[in-house]
Design a protein around this motif. Sequence first.
Motif, PDB file in Angstrom:
ATOM      1  N   GLU A 133     -10.442   9.292 -11.263  1.00  0.00           N
ATOM      2  CA  GLU A 133     -11.163   8.020 -11.368  1.00  0.00           C
ATOM      3  C   GLU A 133     -10.637   7.225 -12.561  1.00  0.00           C
ATOM      4  OE1 GLU A 133     -14.663   5.387 -10.445  1.00  0.00           O
ATOM      5  OE2 GLU A 133     -13.552   6.884  -9.319  1.00  0.00           O
ATOM      6  N   LYS A 134     -10.424   7.909 -13.675  1.00  0.00           N
ATOM      7  CA  LYS A 134      -9.923   7.266 -14.896  1.00  0.00           C
ATOM      8  C   LYS A 134      -8.499   6.744 -14.685  1.00  0.00           C
ATOM      9  CE  LYS A 134      -9.622   8.075 -19.906  1.00  0.00           C
ATOM     10  NZ  LYS A 134      -8.216   7.776 -20.202  1.00  0.00           N
ATOM     11  N   ILE A 135      -7.644   7.545 -14.060  1.00  0.00           N
ATOM     12  CA  ILE A 135      -6.266   7.124 -13.788  1.00  0.00           C
ATOM     13  C   ILE A 135      -6.255   5.852 -12.960  1.00  0.00           C
ATOM     14  CG2 ILE A 135      -4.176   7.717 -12.496  1.00  0.00           C
ATOM     15  CD1 ILE A 135      -4.616  10.638 -13.377  1.00  0.00           C
ATOM     16  N   LEU A 136      -7.079   5.816 -11.928  1.00  0.00           N
ATOM     17  CA  LEU A 136      -7.119   4.648 -11.047  1.00  0.00           C
ATOM     18  C   LEU A 136      -7.653   3.407 -11.751  1.00  0.00           C
ATOM     19  CD1 LEU A 136      -8.390   6.283  -7.741  1.00  0.00           C
ATOM     20  CD2 LEU A 136      -6.263   4.995  -7.990  1.00  0.00           C
ATOM     21  N   THR A 137      -8.739   3.563 -12.487  1.00  0.00           N
ATOM     22  CA  THR A 137      -9.350   2.396 -13.128  1.00  0.00           C
ATOM     23  C   THR A 137      -8.443   1.826 -14.222  1.00  0.00           C
ATOM     24  OG1 THR A 137     -10.605   3.834 -14.626  1.00  0.00           O
ATOM     25  CG2 THR A 137     -11.719   3.083 -12.624  1.00  0.00           C
ATOM     26  N   GLU A 138      -7.611   2.663 -14.830  1.00  0.00           N
ATOM     27  CA  GLU A 138      -6.715   2.207 -15.887  1.00  0.00           C
ATOM     28  C   GLU A 138      -5.377   1.700 -15.344  1.00  0.00           C
ATOM     29  OE1 GLU A 138      -6.393   5.409 -18.669  1.00  0.00           O
ATOM     30  OE2 GLU A 138      -8.383   5.017 -19.533  1.00  0.00           O
ATOM     31  N   ASN A 139      -5.113   1.950 -14.052  1.00  0.00           N
ATOM     32  CA  ASN A 139      -3.865   1.479 -13.466  1.00  0.00           C
ATOM     33  C   ASN A 139      -3.947  -0.022 -13.162  1.00  0.00           C
ATOM     34  OD1 ASN A 139      -1.208   1.813 -12.390  1.00  0.00           O
ATOM     35  ND2 ASN A 139      -2.060   1.849 -10.329  1.00  0.00           N
ATOM     36  N   ASP A 143      -5.417   0.533  -5.886  1.00  0.00           N
ATOM     37  CA  ASP A 143      -4.975   1.023  -4.582  1.00  0.00           C
ATOM     38  C   ASP A 143      -3.915   2.106  -4.695  1.00  0.00           C
ATOM     39  OD1 ASP A 143      -6.613  -0.702  -3.094  1.00  0.00           O
ATOM     40  OD2 ASP A 143      -5.155  -2.331  -3.256  1.00  0.00           O
ATOM     41  N   PHE A 144      -3.430   2.340  -5.933  1.00  0.00           N
ATOM     42  CA  PHE A 144      -2.370   3.325  -6.145  1.00  0.00           C
ATOM     43  C   PHE A 144      -2.607   4.041  -7.466  1.00  0.00           C
ATOM     44  CE2 PHE A 144      -0.634  -0.329  -3.845  1.00  0.00           C
ATOM     45  CZ  PHE A 144      -0.256   0.284  -2.649  1.00  0.00           C
ATOM     46  N   LEU A 145      -2.071   5.259  -7.566  1.00  0.00           N
ATOM     47  CA  LEU A 145      -2.237   6.015  -8.804  1.00  0.00           C
ATOM     48  C   LEU A 145      -1.329   5.500  -9.916  1.00  0.00           C
ATOM     49  CD1 LEU A 145      -2.530   9.699  -7.500  1.00  0.00           C
ATOM     50  CD2 LEU A 145      -4.334   8.320  -8.551  1.00  0.00           C
ATOM     51  N   VAL A 146      -0.152   5.028  -9.537  1.00  0.00           N
ATOM     52  CA  VAL A 146       0.828   4.546 -10.520  1.00  0.00           C
ATOM     53  C   VAL A 146       1.411   3.223 -10.030  1.00  0.00           C
ATOM     54  CG1 VAL A 146       2.964   5.043 -11.760  1.00  0.00           C
ATOM     55  CG2 VAL A 146       1.418   6.925 -11.159  1.00  0.00           C
ATOM     56  N   GLY A 147       1.330   2.200 -10.856  1.00  0.00           N
ATOM     57  CA  GLY A 147       1.940   0.928 -10.498  1.00  0.00           C
ATOM     58  C   GLY A 147       1.254   0.245  -9.326  1.00  0.00           C
ATOM     59  N   ASP A 148       2.046  -0.522  -8.582  1.00  0.00           N
ATOM     60  CA  ASP A 148       1.503  -1.360  -7.520  1.00  0.00           C
ATOM     61  C   ASP A 148       2.029  -1.005  -6.133  1.00  0.00           C
ATOM     62  OD1 ASP A 148       0.049  -2.966  -9.403  1.00  0.00           O
ATOM     63  OD2 ASP A 148       1.936  -3.923  -9.941  1.00  0.00           O
ATOM     64  N   SER A 149       2.497   0.225  -5.981  1.00  0.00           N
ATOM     65  CA  SER A 149       2.984   0.668  -4.673  1.00  0.00           C
ATOM     66  C   SER A 149       2.888   2.186  -4.583  1.00  0.00           C
ATOM     67  CB  SER A 149       4.435   0.209  -4.449  1.00  0.00           C
ATOM     68  OG  SER A 149       5.289   0.768  -5.426  1.00  0.00           O
ATOM     69  N   TYR A 150       3.090   2.699  -3.401  1.00  0.00           N
ATOM     70  CA  TYR A 150       3.026   4.147  -3.191  1.00  0.00           C
ATOM     71  C   TYR A 150       4.057   4.882  -4.039  1.00  0.00           C
ATOM     72  CZ  TYR A 150       0.011   4.356   0.999  1.00  0.00           C
ATOM     73  OH  TYR A 150      -1.045   4.321   1.887  1.00  0.00           O
ATOM     74  N   THR A 151       3.622   6.012  -4.602  1.00  0.00           N
ATOM     75  CA  THR A 151       4.541   6.972  -5.215  1.00  0.00           C
ATOM     76  C   THR A 151       4.225   8.347  -4.638  1.00  0.00           C
ATOM     77  OG1 THR A 151       3.093   7.568  -7.071  1.00  0.00           O
ATOM     78  CG2 THR A 151       4.573   5.666  -7.380  1.00  0.00           C
ATOM     79  N   PRO A 182     -16.774   5.950  -7.474  1.00  0.00           N
ATOM     80  CA  PRO A 182     -16.572   4.946  -6.421  1.00  0.00           C
ATOM     81  C   PRO A 182     -15.140   4.439  -6.276  1.00  0.00           C
ATOM     82  CG  PRO A 182     -17.783   4.023  -8.291  1.00  0.00           C
ATOM     83  CD  PRO A 182     -17.736   5.495  -8.502  1.00  0.00           C
ATOM     84  N   THR A 183     -14.423   4.322  -7.382  1.00  0.00           N
ATOM     85  CA  THR A 183     -13.041   3.842  -7.297  1.00  0.00           C
ATOM     86  C   THR A 183     -12.168   4.876  -6.590  1.00  0.00           C
ATOM     87  OG1 THR A 183     -13.351   2.636  -9.372  1.00  0.00           O
ATOM     88  CG2 THR A 183     -11.094   2.931  -8.604  1.00  0.00           C
ATOM     89  N   LEU A 184     -12.340   6.127  -6.967  1.00  0.00           N
ATOM     90  CA  LEU A 184     -11.588   7.212  -6.329  1.00  0.00           C
ATOM     91  C   LEU A 184     -11.971   7.352  -4.857  1.00  0.00           C
ATOM     92  CD1 LEU A 184      -9.649   9.632  -6.489  1.00  0.00           C
ATOM     93  CD2 LEU A 184     -11.589  11.016  -7.295  1.00  0.00           C
ATOM     94  N   LYS A 185     -13.252   7.249  -4.564  1.00  0.00           N
ATOM     95  CA  LYS A 185     -13.723   7.352  -3.186  1.00  0.00           C
ATOM     96  C   LYS A 185     -13.093   6.272  -2.308  1.00  0.00           C
ATOM     97  CE  LYS A 185     -18.027   7.329  -0.453  1.00  0.00           C
ATOM     98  NZ  LYS A 185     -17.830   6.103   0.347  1.00  0.00           N
ATOM     99  N   ALA A 186     -13.120   5.036  -2.785  1.00  0.00           N
ATOM    100  CA  ALA A 186     -12.548   3.924  -2.015  1.00  0.00           C
ATOM    101  C   ALA A 186     -11.040   4.113  -1.827  1.00  0.00           C
ATOM    102  CB  ALA A 186     -12.838   2.601  -2.709  1.00  0.00           C
ATOM    103  N   TYR A 187     -10.383   4.569  -2.875  1.00  0.00           N
ATOM    104  CA  TYR A 187      -8.936   4.810  -2.813  1.00  0.00           C
ATOM    105  C   TYR A 187      -8.600   5.874  -1.767  1.00  0.00           C
ATOM    106  CZ  TYR A 187      -4.683   7.277  -4.261  1.00  0.00           C
ATOM    107  OH  TYR A 187      -3.485   7.952  -4.269  1.00  0.00           O
ATOM    108  N   LEU A 188      -9.279   7.016  -1.833  1.00  0.00           N
ATOM    109  CA  LEU A 188      -8.982   8.114  -0.922  1.00  0.00           C
ATOM    110  C   LEU A 188      -9.310   7.760   0.524  1.00  0.00           C
ATOM    111  CD1 LEU A 188     -10.280  11.085  -3.101  1.00  0.00           C
ATOM    112  CD2 LEU A 188      -7.890  10.671  -2.440  1.00  0.00           C
ATOM    113  N   GLU A 189     -10.445   7.128   0.731  1.00  0.00           N
ATOM    114  CA  GLU A 189     -10.816   6.738   2.092  1.00  0.00           C
ATOM    115  C   GLU A 189      -9.827   5.727   2.668  1.00  0.00           C
ATOM    116  OE1 GLU A 189     -14.864   5.463   1.800  1.00  0.00           O
ATOM    117  OE2 GLU A 189     -15.654   7.520   1.815  1.00  0.00           O
ATOM    118  N   GLY A 190      -9.360   4.809   1.832  1.00  0.00           N
ATOM    119  CA  GLY A 190      -8.391   3.824   2.291  1.00  0.00           C
ATOM    120  C   GLY A 190      -7.056   4.446   2.649  1.00  0.00           C
TER     121      GLY A 190
END
Length: 207
Positions: A133-139, A143-151, A182-190
């Motif tokens: 959750e922290k990684i996502l909110t600080e990115n 929508d991604f764990l790192v940067g603005d696209s899939y890794t 909630p941020t992690l939940k939305a990310y994973l479900e998406g």
Amino acid sequence: LYYFGLYGRAESIRILLNHAGIEFENVTVSGATFAEFKADTTKCPFGQVPVLEIDGKFLAQGGAILRYLGGLHGYYPEDLEQRFKTDEACDLASDFVMPVVTNHFRTKDAEEKKEGWANLLTDHYPKFFAFFEKILTENSSQDFLVGDSYTIADFALLSVYGSVANHPLRKDEVLPILENYPTLKAYLEGKWEAQKDYFDSRDECSF
């Protein structure tokens, strides 16, 4: 792609290949077929799987394979700091799944296994959900764990999610915990929905 009849260390590779639109063949090894396969050090240099065969070459070690394919298909950043964050998230995903796998496969006593599972639900899952959750909110993008696209980190975490959270054997107890993030939940479900055809078509495994 040679692996056991499990998601395990091969699943992030499968998810990446599916996302990239690369056709591949799953070759399941077990018992005698695994013994025969690992005896051939040309095909199985370190006596373990996953092993990926590409044009007659045999690539070993799940993490190395994932990074190699990530580099080939644009999922492994060129920037060193972004690459570090990607590897960091991949390692964290591995740390997340291992205690759950250990409790499931290696704990033999039924009461000890039940107690271990209860502790995982109380302590382990919330801790790692909070990390991601922290990684996502600080990115820069949620929508991604790192940067603005899939890794490759996205595929690594999605693989873990499918094994230890959104899995028929575990989701009734685990997914309510995820509601607190909630941020992690939305990310994973998406991310799951984006590759729903793949997840719906795969064989069901315990892990």
